[in-house]
Design a protein around this motif. Sequence first.
Motif, PDB file in Angstrom:
ATOM      1  N   MET A   1    -102.883 -47.756 -15.560  1.00 15.31           N
ATOM      2  CA  MET A   1    -102.768 -46.505 -14.788  1.00 15.31           C
ATOM      3  C   MET A   1    -102.437 -46.792 -13.323  1.00 15.31           C
ATOM      4  O   MET A   1    -101.623 -46.108 -12.708  1.00 15.31           O
ATOM      5  N   ARG A   2    -103.097 -47.839 -12.753  1.00 14.47           N
ATOM      6  CA  ARG A   2    -102.838 -48.177 -11.364  1.00 14.47           C
ATOM      7  C   ARG A   2    -101.399 -48.642 -11.173  1.00 14.47           C
ATOM      8  O   ARG A   2    -100.743 -48.273 -10.193  1.00 14.47           O
ATOM      9  N   ARG A   3    -100.916 -49.487 -12.105  1.00  9.76           N
ATOM     10  CA  ARG A   3     -99.532 -49.950 -12.019  1.00  9.76           C
ATOM     11  C   ARG A   3     -98.560 -48.790 -12.129  1.00  9.76           C
ATOM     12  O   ARG A   3     -97.525 -48.761 -11.452  1.00  9.76           O
ATOM     13  N   GLU A   4     -98.869 -47.847 -12.996  1.00 14.23           N
ATOM     14  CA  GLU A   4     -98.003 -46.680 -13.164  1.00 14.23           C
ATOM     15  C   GLU A   4     -97.932 -45.869 -11.872  1.00 14.23           C
ATOM     16  O   GLU A   4     -96.854 -45.436 -11.459  1.00 14.23           O
ATOM     17  N   LYS A   5     -99.074 -45.691 -11.209  1.00 14.86           N
ATOM     18  CA  LYS A   5     -99.092 -44.951  -9.947  1.00 14.86           C
ATOM     19  C   LYS A   5     -98.300 -45.685  -8.866  1.00 14.86           C
ATOM     20  O   LYS A   5     -97.572 -45.068  -8.078  1.00 14.86           O
ATOM     21  N   GLN A   6     -98.444 -47.006  -8.832  1.00 17.37           N
ATOM     22  CA  GLN A   6     -97.695 -47.793  -7.849  1.00 17.37           C
ATOM     23  C   GLN A   6     -96.196 -47.716  -8.110  1.00 17.37           C
ATOM     24  O   GLN A   6     -95.395 -47.639  -7.177  1.00 17.37           O
ATOM     25  N   LEU A   7     -95.821 -47.734  -9.385  1.00 19.50           N
ATOM     26  CA  LEU A   7     -94.409 -47.631  -9.751  1.00 19.50           C
ATOM     27  C   LEU A   7     -93.836 -46.289  -9.322  1.00 19.50           C
ATOM     28  O   LEU A   7     -92.731 -46.218  -8.760  1.00 19.50           O
ATOM     29  N   ILE A   8     -94.583 -45.222  -9.557  1.00 19.97           N
ATOM     30  CA  ILE A   8     -94.130 -43.878  -9.179  1.00 19.97           C
ATOM     31  C   ILE A   8     -94.023 -43.760  -7.661  1.00 19.97           C
ATOM     32  O   ILE A   8     -93.064 -43.191  -7.129  1.00 19.97           O
ATOM     33  N   LEU A   9     -95.025 -44.318  -6.951  1.00 20.52           N
ATOM     34  CA  LEU A   9     -94.996 -44.280  -5.486  1.00 20.52           C
ATOM     35  C   LEU A   9     -93.785 -45.032  -4.951  1.00 20.52           C
ATOM     36  O   LEU A   9     -93.093 -44.552  -4.043  1.00 20.52           O
ATOM     37  N   THR A  10     -93.507 -46.206  -5.517  1.00 17.52           N
ATOM     38  CA  THR A  10     -92.340 -46.991  -5.096  1.00 17.52           C
ATOM     39  C   THR A  10     -91.055 -46.215  -5.354  1.00 17.52           C
ATOM     40  O   THR A  10     -90.143 -46.195  -4.508  1.00 17.52           O
ATOM     41  N   ALA A  11     -90.976 -45.565  -6.518  1.00 21.95           N
ATOM     42  CA  ALA A  11     -89.786 -44.777  -6.857  1.00 21.95           C
ATOM     43  C   ALA A  11     -89.597 -43.633  -5.871  1.00 21.95           C
ATOM     44  O   ALA A  11     -88.467 -43.326  -5.470  1.00 21.95           O
ATOM     45  N   ARG A  12     -90.695 -43.003  -5.445  1.00 20.41           N
ATOM     46  CA  ARG A  12     -90.601 -41.900  -4.482  1.00 20.41           C
ATOM     47  C   ARG A  12     -90.136 -42.400  -3.123  1.00 20.41           C
ATOM     48  O   ARG A  12     -89.305 -41.753  -2.462  1.00 20.41           O
ATOM     49  N   ILE A  13     -90.659 -43.542  -2.698  1.00 18.68           N
ATOM     50  CA  ILE A  13     -90.276 -44.096  -1.398  1.00 18.68           C
ATOM     51  C   ILE A  13     -88.794 -44.462  -1.378  1.00 18.68           C
ATOM     52  O   ILE A  13     -88.064 -44.141  -0.432  1.00 18.68           O
ATOM     53  N   ILE A  14     -88.328 -45.104  -2.448  1.00 16.58           N
ATOM     54  CA  ILE A  14     -86.913 -45.482  -2.523  1.00 16.58           C
ATOM     55  C   ILE A  14     -86.029 -44.238  -2.555  1.00 16.58           C
ATOM     56  O   ILE A  14     -84.969 -44.198  -1.908  1.00 16.58           O
ATOM     57  N   SER A  15     -86.459 -43.204  -3.277  1.00 17.01           N
ATOM     58  CA  SER A  15     -85.692 -41.960  -3.327  1.00 17.01           C
ATOM     59  C   SER A  15     -85.589 -41.319  -1.950  1.00 17.01           C
ATOM     60  O   SER A  15     -84.551 -40.757  -1.596  1.00 17.01           O
ATOM     61  N   MET A  16     -86.674 -41.404  -1.167  1.00 19.64           N
ATOM     62  CA  MET A  16     -86.651 -40.835   0.183  1.00 19.64           C
ATOM     63  C   MET A  16     -85.785 -41.671   1.120  1.00 19.64           C
ATOM     64  O   MET A  16     -85.083 -41.134   1.974  1.00 19.64           O
ATOM     65  N   LEU A  17     -85.846 -42.996   0.970  1.00 18.42           N
ATOM     66  CA  LEU A  17     -85.042 -43.870   1.832  1.00 18.42           C
ATOM     67  C   LEU A  17     -83.552 -43.673   1.587  1.00 18.42           C
ATOM     68  O   LEU A  17     -82.752 -43.646   2.527  1.00 18.42           O
ATOM     69  N   PHE A  18     -83.182 -43.534   0.318  1.00 14.55           N
ATOM     70  CA  PHE A  18     -81.774 -43.371  -0.030  1.00 14.55           C
ATOM     71  C   PHE A  18     -81.471 -41.896  -0.293  1.00 14.55           C
ATOM     72  O   PHE A  18     -81.000 -41.515  -1.360  1.00 14.55           O
ATOM     73  N   THR A  19     -81.747 -41.088   0.717  1.00 13.25           N
ATOM     74  CA  THR A  19     -81.457 -39.659   0.632  1.00 13.25           C
ATOM     75  C   THR A  19     -79.969 -39.429   0.402  1.00 13.25           C
ATOM     76  O   THR A  19     -79.139 -40.208   0.898  1.00 13.25           O
ATOM     77  N   PRO A  20     -79.586 -38.394  -0.328  1.00  8.02           N
ATOM     78  CA  PRO A  20     -78.156 -38.133  -0.561  1.00  8.02           C
ATOM     79  C   PRO A  20     -77.354 -37.845   0.705  1.00  8.02           C
ATOM     80  O   PRO A  20     -76.132 -37.858   0.672  1.00  8.02           O
ATOM     81  N   PHE A  21     -78.047 -37.599   1.833  1.00  7.29           N
ATOM     82  CA  PHE A  21     -77.352 -37.196   3.043  1.00  7.29           C
ATOM     83  C   PHE A  21     -76.908 -38.362   3.921  1.00  7.29           C
ATOM     84  O   PHE A  21     -76.293 -38.141   4.968  1.00  7.29           O
ATOM     85  N   TYR A  22     -77.206 -39.598   3.550  1.00  5.02           N
ATOM     86  CA  TYR A  22     -76.963 -40.704   4.468  1.00  5.02           C
ATOM     87  C   TYR A  22     -75.509 -41.194   4.471  1.00  5.02           C
ATOM     88  O   TYR A  22     -75.104 -41.963   5.335  1.00  5.02           O
ATOM     89  N   LEU A  23     -74.689 -40.766   3.514  1.00  2.88           N
ATOM     90  CA  LEU A  23     -73.334 -41.306   3.357  1.00  2.88           C
ATOM     91  C   LEU A  23     -72.508 -41.263   4.646  1.00  2.88           C
ATOM     92  O   LEU A  23     -71.927 -42.286   5.044  1.00  2.88           O
ATOM     93  N   PRO A  24     -72.410 -40.125   5.368  1.00  2.11           N
ATOM     94  CA  PRO A  24     -71.583 -40.124   6.589  1.00  2.11           C
ATOM     95  C   PRO A  24     -72.080 -41.103   7.650  1.00  2.11           C
ATOM     96  O   PRO A  24     -71.276 -41.765   8.300  1.00  2.11           O
ATOM     97  N   MET A  25     -73.403 -41.202   7.821  1.00  4.53           N
ATOM     98  CA  MET A  25     -73.944 -42.105   8.840  1.00  4.53           C
ATOM     99  C   MET A  25     -73.600 -43.553   8.538  1.00  4.53           C
ATOM    100  O   MET A  25     -73.149 -44.303   9.413  1.00  4.53           O
ATOM    101  N   VAL A  26     -73.819 -43.970   7.293  1.00  4.95           N
ATOM    102  CA  VAL A  26     -73.523 -45.347   6.910  1.00  4.95           C
ATOM    103  C   VAL A  26     -72.021 -45.619   7.019  1.00  4.95           C
ATOM    104  O   VAL A  26     -71.592 -46.673   7.508  1.00  4.95           O
ATOM    105  N   GLY A  27     -71.205 -44.663   6.575  1.00  3.76           N
ATOM    106  CA  GLY A  27     -69.759 -44.825   6.648  1.00  3.76           C
ATOM    107  C   GLY A  27     -69.266 -44.964   8.074  1.00  3.76           C
ATOM    108  O   GLY A  27     -68.434 -45.838   8.376  1.00  3.76           O
ATOM    109  N   LEU A  28     -69.771 -44.123   8.977  1.00  2.00           N
ATOM    110  CA  LEU A  28     -69.355 -44.202  10.378  1.00  2.00           C
ATOM    111  C   LEU A  28     -69.819 -45.506  11.021  1.00  2.00           C
ATOM    112  O   LEU A  28     -69.072 -46.136  11.783  1.00  2.00           O
ATOM    113  N   ALA A  29     -71.051 -45.916  10.708  1.00  3.51           N
ATOM    114  CA  ALA A  29     -71.559 -47.173  11.258  1.00  3.51           C
ATOM    115  C   ALA A  29     -70.694 -48.347  10.793  1.00  3.51           C
ATOM    116  O   ALA A  29     -70.403 -49.268  11.571  1.00  3.51           O
TER     117      ALA A  29
END
Length: 206
Positions: A1-29
């Motif tokens: 159960m603990r591993r499952e919670k950690q996996l879900i938390l990691t998935a949420r963090i990665i989803s937030m880091l790679f927001t769909p809106f970052y494409l123009p910023m990365v492209g311009l940089a």
Amino acid sequence: MRREKQLILTARIISMLFTPFYLPMVGLAALFSFSYLNIFPWSYKIEVLIMAYLFTILLPTVMIHIYRRYQGWNLIELGHRERRMIPYIISILCYFTCIYLMEHLHMPHFMGSIVVAALMVQIVCALINVWWKISTHTAAIGGMGGALFAFAEYLNFNPVWWLCIVFLVAGIVGTCRMILRQHSLPQVVAGFWVGFFCAALAILFL
């Protein structure tokens, strides 16, 4: 159960880091770092990046958050296909505003083409969403791959290693979206290729 919670938390963090809106910023940089646009002064580059950040990341994120809070939905509830259209419309209008300002300020075509490519990805994903839920997270990463491919054609460089990184990140993010049960495998794969071809075609032909 603990591993499952950690996996879900990691998935949420990665989803937030790679927001769909970052494409123009990365492209311009990337353009400011690897193309002839690196001749512009740092003050100008920072101004462009701030403008892109305001209209393609901050403003859509804040407005969608306000809309979600007004409706009383959590992030998972907002992810339902029938509830995604208003967020799509919000982001599309913000991107249109950014493109309009770039045109008004007579910025180089390559700069505007990055935002146009991201806008095309958003519009096509919104149209598909009417019938079928598609992953905008992987569409954004696919857009990065398509932009790399297109600029490699224009600027005559080998994008293979960069594309390898894009595919690796796409796999990680797509897996996270499936762990969170926001998308199926066909939805994340379709999102990637929609983003790839939309961005490549927008940059090469618009």
